[in-house]
Scaffold this motif. Structure first.
Motif, PDB file in Angstrom:
ATOM      1  N   ALA A 120       5.833   6.999   5.623  1.00 28.90           N
ATOM      2  CA  ALA A 120       6.731   7.736   4.739  1.00 28.90           C
ATOM      3  C   ALA A 120       6.251   9.166   4.538  1.00 28.90           C
ATOM      4  CB  ALA A 120       6.833   7.034   3.397  1.00 28.90           C
ATOM      5  N   THR A 121       4.947   9.321   4.306  1.00 28.98           N
ATOM      6  CA  THR A 121       4.472  10.679   4.054  1.00 28.98           C
ATOM      7  C   THR A 121       4.555  11.517   5.325  1.00 28.98           C
ATOM      8  OG1 THR A 121       2.286   9.763   4.261  1.00 28.98           O
ATOM      9  CG2 THR A 121       3.025  10.318   2.049  1.00 28.98           C
ATOM     10  N   PHE A 130       2.951   1.775   5.750  1.00 27.72           N
ATOM     11  CA  PHE A 130       4.243   2.256   5.254  1.00 27.72           C
ATOM     12  C   PHE A 130       4.085   3.592   4.557  1.00 27.72           C
ATOM     13  CE2 PHE A 130       5.132  -2.305   5.427  1.00 27.72           C
ATOM     14  CZ  PHE A 130       6.173  -2.241   6.312  1.00 27.72           C
ATOM     15  N   ALA A 131       3.063   3.660   3.709  1.00 31.47           N
ATOM     16  CA  ALA A 131       2.839   4.910   2.995  1.00 31.47           C
ATOM     17  C   ALA A 131       2.582   6.022   3.997  1.00 31.47           C
ATOM     18  CB  ALA A 131       1.672   4.760   2.043  1.00 31.47           C
ATOM     19  N   PHE A 132       1.817   5.692   5.042  1.00 31.63           N
ATOM     20  CA  PHE A 132       1.531   6.689   6.056  1.00 31.63           C
ATOM     21  C   PHE A 132       2.823   7.132   6.737  1.00 31.63           C
ATOM     22  CE2 PHE A 132       0.292   7.559  10.575  1.00 31.63           C
ATOM     23  CZ  PHE A 132      -0.202   8.819  10.316  1.00 31.63           C
ATOM     24  N   GLN A 176       0.748  -2.864   4.373  1.00 31.61           N
ATOM     25  CA  GLN A 176       1.285  -1.947   3.377  1.00 31.61           C
ATOM     26  C   GLN A 176       0.859  -0.503   3.594  1.00 31.61           C
ATOM     27  OE1 GLN A 176       0.394  -2.898  -0.732  1.00 31.61           O
ATOM     28  NE2 GLN A 176       0.906  -0.802  -1.230  1.00 31.61           N
ATOM     29  N   ARG A 177      -0.426  -0.321   3.951  1.00 30.31           N
ATOM     30  CA  ARG A 177      -0.907   1.063   4.062  1.00 30.31           C
ATOM     31  C   ARG A 177      -0.154   1.853   5.118  1.00 30.31           C
ATOM     32  NH1 ARG A 177      -6.655   0.250   7.075  1.00 30.31           N
ATOM     33  NH2 ARG A 177      -5.872  -0.951   8.834  1.00 30.31           N
ATOM     34  N   THR A 208       7.643   7.370  -2.559  1.00 31.31           N
ATOM     35  CA  THR A 208       6.459   7.383  -1.707  1.00 31.31           C
ATOM     36  C   THR A 208       6.103   8.795  -1.262  1.00 31.31           C
ATOM     37  OG1 THR A 208       7.115   5.211  -0.937  1.00 31.31           O
ATOM     38  CG2 THR A 208       5.414   6.328   0.313  1.00 31.31           C
ATOM     39  N   TRP A 215      13.455  -0.713   0.201  1.00 34.35           N
ATOM     40  CA  TRP A 215      13.663   0.227   1.290  1.00 34.35           C
ATOM     41  C   TRP A 215      13.515  -0.465   2.643  1.00 34.35           C
ATOM     42  CZ3 TRP A 215       9.032   3.329   3.224  1.00 34.35           C
ATOM     43  CH2 TRP A 215       9.405   4.189   4.239  1.00 34.35           C
ATOM     44  N   PRO A 219      -3.063   4.630  -0.599  1.00 29.05           N
ATOM     45  CA  PRO A 219      -2.835   3.560   0.350  1.00 29.05           C
ATOM     46  C   PRO A 219      -3.236   3.976   1.763  1.00 29.05           C
ATOM     47  CG  PRO A 219      -0.781   4.602  -0.248  1.00 29.05           C
ATOM     48  CD  PRO A 219      -1.842   5.244  -1.068  1.00 29.05           C
ATOM     49  N   VAL A 220      -3.354   5.259   1.999  1.00 29.63           N
ATOM     50  CA  VAL A 220      -3.633   5.722   3.348  1.00 29.63           C
ATOM     51  C   VAL A 220      -5.133   5.797   3.560  1.00 29.63           C
ATOM     52  CG1 VAL A 220      -3.317   7.581   4.971  1.00 29.63           C
ATOM     53  CG2 VAL A 220      -1.566   7.082   3.278  1.00 29.63           C
TER      54      VAL A 220
END
Lengths: 271, 349, 418
Positions: free
Chosen positions: A265-266, A261-263, A258-259, B226, B163, B7-8
């Motif tokens: 996306a940002t 994905f956030a990376f 999961q982590r 996000t 998504w 989350p990162v």
């Protein structure tokens, strides 16, 4: 730094409500896949008597297409990372002239509609015999992934301290060795992120599957579902079971990575 | 420096969004390292300079494969598409291989067809509706998940699923849910007595357009949420606290603190949103196939149909070039108009 | 894949056309790959391409092809692709010179493919095309030469659920007025009286043709009162609620599924659905000719059926063998076998008459097929444009975007490419 006092369970309840609304189509897909064949034209709200015959049919008819998608997706991951990782490193760590040009080119690619690529590739592939081939699909599918992987990995590699690289250089390591034994291991997270996204892009690809294959020898699962939908409307459970099977990689990757994905996306440029 | 809810992991360098205060700093990043290298160079002896030259060549070897690939799979199609748009393709072309030069005929045919103004309008409506809906709902979700509450992380993770699913899968599911006679949406509406006959989601012309926009919004919310969430996380919490001390309520705090600081991220989200939405094909093909009565036919689906259904590759190419021009024009106009956003864009890259 | 049959210069040119794709060339090797046409010695096998992907059809055709191959002294390699990808596949093979030795085409596609020069006239193999029904022969003919022959033909008809009609006390409708009345009478909550395929594809066009033609409408002039009346009939069926608005999205397969699921009492469909309909023991169905505007008229339906062709290739010997197999498929005995297997009609009237006696339930189809018209008979290679115009008009009228008159005016513009 501490935020304002945490909210409690009321927020959780609202959150569950929001996610439930967003996830309803996913639930409905799973529900439909567990209904008995035929009567899903009007299935019940709950799979009270789950029937797995849809999955049996789906695996029988579409099993091969799932394997095809897997081969294409993995091939595309290998190709994209192989091309993008060295490029990202060079773009991040060498102020050579032309860097900006390459970066600009990468940005431009985001504005090119897939249909433009498909249009031209169809005739080129036709001449080259690449229609209906794994290689053709891998090459075409990587168009979405390579620019993205370059963007993500370059962003990461820029943060690798120059000292680490210099130190390795002083120890006499060649450029290739530095890349292989210093840069790549340090960039593991970015590589995984790029790999995960590449896999999902390719797995989800529909346009190239639709335009660059004309037979059923090499048919990705997305196209399989699309054609299934037209031909087997009395077996909605099988169509939906195929849809569920095609969703598994996304769900699994979401659970374990999961982590990333956030990376991803940002870091921008994602579909 | 970050709350544990991000989350990162900290090992990952999250891209800092340029908040305006350090305008240009990120863009100047490359030259700065360049200068550093210059300094470096002066301190080393001449042999090293020569080695460096060799290295630069080696450096390029890292880029060449990717650059070659991009040229082949983007540069060539763009050029080929341009050439094809001036040629006349027919079914006979496939056997004889001859596609005579047709001048601007493809463009004039495509642009003067009855369908073009309609498809253009549909493209604009689809893009504007999708981007607006995705953004507003994505921002709402991002703001909501700013709160910290039990299960917050898990729920935020689940939210990403729409998504990540293949569009064909979600499109198929939606198509089935929206079926006017047997779909769950109309069944629910009828069950709740909100509509006696149900809404013709896929069979009414304006409803069908609304349906594809709805599905595309659903697909786009997680991405918007996000990125916006990341942007919100980068706004220092003490600013909110200061605003609170000054007596600002949540609305005033959002208007005067959050929104101005989030603006650059908003710019990126919207530009990316438009650039990606303009070329959407799969959602429309799966859910409505461009129908009914061409009501959901966009420039992208038109191009697909001309090339791959009618084998009019010349006209299909002309149509897709129109799409490229629209997309490029939008991005360039936006980037010129908004330098600050450009910095962010470059930072993102 | 570039066949060695292609002259060297042409091959190089093909490579040069994609000259900038140097890397790809290295990957795939733009060299000569031996195509099926290279065999010069004794021909022991031929390749066949068709769209019979589904069983039992696939196997039945496979068996017949094998049997016919045996009489010609060759084995047959059959490849089946889905219907929608057959023409793209053929075009792709035409440009790479890898066409099969024997090729099946849907009859309205024949002229378009023959126009490219990819097919050979059957006359040169001494195949006798006399004794075939006029409609199918015209569909197989391009510029005065016969390029394709179909052993069996079909058309569409009205299928009805006997139980539902009996329950409502409705007779099988013969005229448009009866059709409207019956459809209204048969409509219940959760069930429609009538279903057609009004999809925005050629399939939608195909289903509308019997209504257009039986009323004296014509594809060469679409903006006529006759055409408008036919379209008005469909509009009225939808408006009155006797037909779901979803017909706009339904394929023939969907229509069939609605019928089997009991969600429609009548439907327009083809005889190839009969085996599937027979599978459901609780479904009691009947079939009749499509209702006509006034009592006593003869319905004019579109002619369905696949023609077999011999594509160009450089081996005379292979072409000869393929032609022998083609002739065998089209002999009267095999025609009857095929017709019985697929509930179609033999394409020689003599055989068809015999068939109607043997299989009385097929009489409705034998009768319709006699008057059936080939879609390409008026417009030839211009048919696809008219077909596009027709389904566009149907869609615009059924959604209520345009009146039938406006929609057909627009259709005429599409058909003439203006």
């Amino acid at each position: 730094m501490k935020r304002a006092p945490d909210r409690g369970w009321p927020s959780t309840i609202i959150g569950i409500g929001l996610v439930a609304v967003m996830m309803f189509p996913v639930y409905w897909m799973v529900n439909a896949s567990l209904q008995p064949a035929g009567n899903t034209l009007q299935g019940g709200w709950f799979p009270l008597h789950p029937d797995f015959s849809g999955y049996a049919t789906a695996l029988r008819d579409q099993g091969r297409n799932i394997v095809t998608s897997l081969v294409v997706a993995l091939g595309s991951v290998a190709l994209s990372l192989g091309l993008a990782a060295p490029a990202a490193y060079a773009l991040a760590h060498s102020p050579v002239r032309g860097t900006n040009l390459v970066l600009f080119g990468v940005l431009i690619t985001q504005m090119v509609p897939g249909i433009v690529v498909a249009n031209a590739l169809y005739s080129a592939y036709n001449d080259l015999g690449l229609l209906n081939s794994y290689l053709g699909l891998i090459l075409a599918d990587s168009t979405a992934a390579v620019p993205f992987a370059i963007i993500i990995m370059r962003a990461f590699m820029q943060s690798i301290p120059r000292e680490i690289i210099e130190a390795a250089r002083v120890d006499g390591a060649g450029r290739l060795r530095v890349f292989r034994s210093v840069v790549l291991p340090v960039s593991r997270n970015a590589l995984v992120t790029a790999a995960v996204f590449t896999f999902l892009f390719t797995w989800s690809d529909f346009l190239f599957a639709l335009t660059l294959t004309t037979t059923n020898t090499v048919r990705p699962i997305t196209l399989g579902i699309y054609e299934y939908m037209g031909a087997h409307t009395n077996q909605w459970n099988a169509v939906m079971a195929t849809a569920v099977l095609a969703s598994i990689p996304a769900a699994v990757l979401l659970a374990v990575a999961q982590r990333y994905f956030a990376f991803g996306a940002t870091s921008g440029a994602v579909k | 420096m970050r709350s544990g809810s991000r989350p990162v992991p900290d090992r990952c360098p999250t891209l800092r969004v340029d908040t305006g205060a350090e305008d240009g700093a990120v863009a100047a990043g490359a030259p700065v390292t360049g200068a550093a290298e210059e300094d470096d160079k002066h301190r080393k002896d001449r042999a090293l300079i020569r080695a460096r030259r060799w290295e630069r060549l080696a450096q390029w070897m890292f880029i060449v494969p990717a650059a070659a690939y991009l040229l082949l799979f983007f540069g060539y199609p763009i050029a080929k598409n341009l050439v094809m748009s001036f040629q006349q393709y027919t079914t006979t072309t496939f056997y004889t291989g001859s596609a005579p030069f047709a001048g601007l005929q493809n463009y004039s045919k495509v642009l003067s067809s009855d369908l073009f103004p309609k498809a253009l309008l549909t493209t604009v409506l689809f893009t504007a509706g999708s981007v607006f809906g995705q953004f507003v709902l994505g921002l709402a979700f991002a703001l909501f998940f700013q709160r910290r509450f039990p299960l917050g992380r898990v729920l935020r993770g689940l939210l990403l699923l729409p998504w990540l699913l293949p569009l064909v899968v979600s499109g198929t599911t939606w198509k089935w849910m929206l079926d006017p006679d047997t779909g769950v949406v109309n069944n629910a509406l009828r069950g709740l007595h909100l509509s006696s006959s149900g809404i013709p989601w896929l069979t009414g012309t304006s409803q069908a357009l609304a349906s594809v926009i709805l599905v595309n919004i659903w697909v786009g919310i997680p991405f918007n949420a996000t990125i916006l969430y990341g942007g919100l996380q980068d706004i220092p919490a003490h600013l909110h606290e200061a605003a609170k001390l000054d007596g600002a309520g949540p609305v005033a705090s959002f208007r005067h603190v959050t929104w101005p600081l989030l603006r650059p991220v908003v710019g990126v989200v919207l530009v990316l949103g438009v650039v990606y939405t303009v070329k959407v094909l799969d959602v429309i093909l799966v859910v409505t196939g461009g129908g009914p009565a061409n009501a959901t036919e966009t420039i992208a689906t038109q191009s697909y149909e001309l090339s791959f259904q009618q084998f009019e590759f010349g006209r299909g190419a002309a149509m897709s070039n129109v799409l490229v021009v629209i997309s490029l024009a939008f991005a360039l106009v936006y980037l010129r108009a908004n330098r600050r956003a450009r910095n962010v864009w470059e930072a993102v890259a | 894949m570039i066949s060695s049959a292609m002259p060297r210069a042409q091959r190089i040119a093909a490579c040069l056309r994609v000259g900038s794709v140097a890397l790809l060339l290295a990957v795939t090797g733009c060299g000569g790959k031996t195509g099926p046409g290279s065999a010069t010695g004794k021909v022991t096998s031929i390749t066949v391409l068709d769209y019979y992907t589904d069983d039992p059809e696939h196997t039945q055709w496979g068996d017949l092809l094998t049997a016919c191959g045996k009489t010609a002294g060759v084995t047959v390699e059959q490849t089946s692709v889905p219907g929608a990808s057959l023409v793209p596949k053929v075009l792709q093979q035409a440009s790479s010179r890898t066409l099969p030795d024997l090729l099946m085409l849907d009859n309205p596609d024949l002229q378009r493919i023959a126009q490219t020069g990819a097919l050979t006239p059957l006359g040169q193999y001494g195949i006798d095309s006399s004794g075939f029904a006029k409609g199918i022969l015209s569909a197989g003919t391009y510029e005065g030469k016969v390029y394709g022959l179909a052993p069996d033909v079909s058309t569409i008809a009205l299928f009805y659920n006997k139980d539902m009609l009996a329950e409502s006390g409705v007779d099988v409708p013969r005229t448009w007025a009866e059709l409207q009345a019956a459809a209204a009478e048969l409509t219940r909550p959760g069930r429609y009286g009538m279903a057609v395929d009004a999809n925005a594809t050629f399939e939608g066009t195909w289903q509308f043709l019997p209504f257009l033609w039986s009323n004296g409408g014509d594809e060469s002039q679409l903006d006529t009162p006759q055409a408008a009346q036919a379209l008005q009939l469909w509009v009225d069926l939808v408006k009155s609620g006797s037909m779901s608005k979803s017909v706009l999205n339904w394929t023939q397969a969907d229509v069939h599924d609605q019928f089997v699921a009991g969600r429609t009492a009548m439907m327009i469909n083809g005889p190839w659905r009969i085996p599937a309909l027979n599978e459901d023991k609780n479904l009691h169905w009947g079939v009749a000719t499509i209702p006509v505007p006034q009592a006593g008229q003869t319905p004019v339906t579109p002619l369905g059926g696949e023609v077999w062709t011999v594509p160009q290739n450089n081996s005379k010997a292979r072409q000869e063998k393929a032609a022998q197999v083609l002739a065998c498929l089209n002999d009267s005995t095999n025609m009857l076998t095929l017709a019985e297997q697929h509930f179609t009609v033999p394409s020689r009237p003599a055989a068809a008459a015999q068939y109607a006696e043997q299989v009385p339930s097929m009489a409705a189809f034998v009768e319709s097929v006699e008057a059936a018209r080939a879609r390409t008979s008026r417009l030839g290679v211009k048919w696809p444009e008219a077909a596009t115009g027709i389904y566009t008009a149907v869609q615009s009228a059924l959604t209520g975007e345009q009146t039938p008159q406006e929609a057909l005016k627009h259709a005429q513009r599409i058909a003439t490419g203006s």
